[in-house]
Write a protein that holds these residues in place. Structure first.
Motif, PDB file in Angstrom:
ATOM      1  N   UNK A  56       0.717  -1.291   0.023  1.00 44.91           N
ATOM      2  CA  UNK A  56      -0.107  -0.018  -0.133  1.00 44.91           C
ATOM      3  C   UNK A  56       0.801   1.370  -0.018  1.00 44.91           C
ATOM      4  N   UNK A  57       1.971   1.225   0.597  1.00 46.73           N
ATOM      5  CA  UNK A  57       2.826   2.612   0.771  1.00 46.73           C
ATOM      6  C   UNK A  57       3.298   2.685  -0.522  1.00 46.73           C
ATOM      7  N   UNK A  62       3.102   6.155  -5.901  1.00 47.34           N
ATOM      8  CA  UNK A  62       2.869   6.774  -7.213  1.00 47.34           C
ATOM      9  C   UNK A  62       2.005   7.817  -7.499  1.00 47.34           C
ATOM     10  N   UNK A  63       1.163   8.169  -6.314  1.00 48.47           N
ATOM     11  CA  UNK A  63       0.404   9.544  -6.381  1.00 48.47           C
ATOM     12  C   UNK A  63       1.172  10.720  -5.779  1.00 48.47           C
ATOM     13  N   UNK A  64       2.555  10.435  -5.273  1.00 51.77           N
ATOM     14  CA  UNK A  64       3.363  11.554  -4.616  1.00 51.77           C
ATOM     15  C   UNK A  64       4.468  12.151  -5.750  1.00 51.77           C
ATOM     16  N   UNK A  65       4.991  11.132  -6.516  1.00 52.83           N
ATOM     17  CA  UNK A  65       5.953  11.275  -7.296  1.00 52.83           C
ATOM     18  C   UNK A  65       6.007  10.348  -8.632  1.00 52.83           C
ATOM     19  N   UNK A  66       6.404  10.928  -9.810  1.00 50.79           N
ATOM     20  CA  UNK A  66       6.674  10.065 -11.159  1.00 50.79           C
ATOM     21  C   UNK A  66       7.723   9.225 -10.920  1.00 50.79           C
ATOM     22  N   UNK A  67       7.770   8.139 -11.685  1.00 49.91           N
ATOM     23  CA  UNK A  67       9.212   7.332 -11.953  1.00 49.91           C
ATOM     24  C   UNK A  67      10.324   8.436 -12.469  1.00 49.91           C
ATOM     25  N   UNK A  68       9.987   9.367 -13.328  1.00 48.37           N
ATOM     26  CA  UNK A  68      10.775  10.216 -13.979  1.00 48.37           C
ATOM     27  C   UNK A  68      11.592  11.389 -12.882  1.00 48.37           C
ATOM     28  N   UNK A  69      10.495  11.662 -12.146  1.00 52.00           N
ATOM     29  CA  UNK A  69      10.865  12.883 -11.068  1.00 52.00           C
ATOM     30  C   UNK A  69      11.836  12.068 -10.009  1.00 52.00           C
ATOM     31  N   UNK A  70      11.324  10.969  -9.646  1.00 47.76           N
ATOM     32  CA  UNK A  70      12.207  10.351  -8.652  1.00 47.76           C
ATOM     33  C   UNK A  70      13.375   9.724  -8.968  1.00 47.76           C
ATOM     34  N   UNK A  71      13.694   9.556 -10.519  1.00 48.89           N
ATOM     35  CA  UNK A  71      14.759   8.821 -11.276  1.00 48.89           C
ATOM     36  C   UNK A  71      14.468   7.267 -11.132  1.00 48.89           C
ATOM     37  N   UNK A  72      14.205   6.871  -9.671  1.00 49.42           N
ATOM     38  CA  UNK A  72      13.788   5.497  -9.520  1.00 49.42           C
ATOM     39  C   UNK A  72      12.780   5.612  -8.242  1.00 49.42           C
TER      40      UNK A  72
END
Ligand code: 1HN
Length: 347
Positions: A56-57, A62-72
């Motif tokens: 669940x976390x 995924x509602x808080x950050x995109x894969x791209x912005x996070x890098x991973x």
């Protein structure tokens, strides 16, 4: 030796130790027993991360950050006995990575070696050193040190895998380098399935000269692994201490698949209990399928699919299968073997 009285001697010793400090020196005899222990003192604690808790976390992330912005987009698992280290064991890192349909995790490379062990989803790929491989649950995928890699997702549901890296080992040697590729995706230069066809069928191209310390096979599909495990189980008795235990190998030399991370998979058949065993490598277990539990000392930790359990090195444990239990595991065993440090004990 000395002409001092015994109480003067003791106070002079204390003073002597303090005098050494500003000279960047110390008396070995005050530290010897701690420096050279009789046997390994466990680092970190045994711990379980139930997938019912972590998932669940991960999905909320995924509602808080995109894969791209996070890098991973990763939630890492930190051993409660090793706070603020980002380590699951003294030498290994573990994280749960989530990629959504359409996302790209941009290309980069680093001197840390990585493995992926796929948890759920379908349709995502990782591109490693010019070849894409599509990942399915239970697949074991290698990202060798200093190879360009990015991930993408062409499916229609969240895709989750475990990242295992040798970050603490590289950090110990102060050997960390990282580079970003100048676009999101590094070029794909070979067809999907090329490595498996060339190196993963029991054949090797004549004249093949390895250019890496890793297995040239970089995706070990679970469909094949699972067939092997269950064929083994039909053919004979399990190892009393391990169950039906197999290691992932480099087909070029029969050694481990990666130079710093040893990877294994086992089937503990329904109703079977292993005899007590310990080894010097702290180990990360991922439950692939089935149900059961592990007993470490006086602690019992459950295994349900996708749960992650860490076992500190040199701790005795037994495995108990309630339903055919398949466990993937990774550790620094290969590095310890190369350094002459690996020990194991069967009880
Ligand atoms: C990394 O490159 C990946 O490529 C995942 O997916 C986790 C953790 C630390 C450093 C690099 C990836 C990582 C990582």
């Amino acid at each position: 030796m000395s002409t001092l009285s015994s109480s003067d001697l003791l106070s002079r010793r204390e003073e002597f130790y303090r005098e050494l400090e500003p000279h960047a020196m110390a008396a070995l005899w005050t530290r010897l027993r701690k420096l050279i222990p009789l046997q390994p003192t466990p680092t970190g604690v045994a711990h379980r991360w139930p997938y019912a808790t972590t998932r669940p976390y991960l999905m909320e992330s995924a509602t808080l950050i995109s894969a791209e912005e996070a890098e991973r987009r990763v939630l890492l698992m930190e051993n409660p006995g090793l706070p603020d280290t980002s380590r699951i064991t003294n030498t290994m890192y573990a994280g749960l990575q989530l990629i959504l349909p359409g996302e790209v995790a941009p290309a980069h490379r680093h001197t840390q070696s990585a493995l992926r062990f796929i948890i759920e989803g379908s349709g995502a790929y990782t591109a490693v050193d010019g070849e894409k491989t599509y990942m399915e649950p239970g697949d074991f995928v290698i990202t060798p040190a200093w190879t360009w890699h990015h991930h993408g997702h062409e499916g229609n549901a969240p895709m989750v895998w475990v990242d295992g890296l040798d970050i603490p080992i590289v950090s110990f040697f102060n050997g960390g380098f990282r580079e970003e590729f100048d676009s999101d995706e590094a070029p794909v230069t070979r067809p999907t399935g090329d490595a498996l066809a060339r190196y993963g069928t029991g054949l090797l191209p004549v004249g093949y000269q390895p250019s890496t310390l890793n297995s040239p096979v970089f995706n070990y599909p679970y469909a094949r692994t699972r067939d092997a495990l269950f064929a083994l189980a039909r053919a004979g008795a399990p190892d009393p201490h391990g169950g039906y235990l197999m290691r992932y190998t480099n087909p070029v030399d029969g050694g481990w698949a990666m130079p710093t991370i040893a990877t294994m998979i086992r089937l503990v058949p329904s109703g079977f209990t292993t005899l007590p065993y310990r080894s010097t490598d702290s180990t990360v277990f991922i439950c692939v399928e089935g149900n059961g539990y592990i007993v470490i000392g006086d602690q019992r930790l459950e295994f349900a699919p996708h749960d992650i359990v860490v076992v500190p090195g040199w701790s005795r444990f037994t495995l108990h299968a309630i339903q055919d239990l398949v466990l993937f595991s990774y550790s620094d065993r290969v590095a310890q073997e190369k350094l002459g440090l690996f020990r194991e004990q069967r009880f």
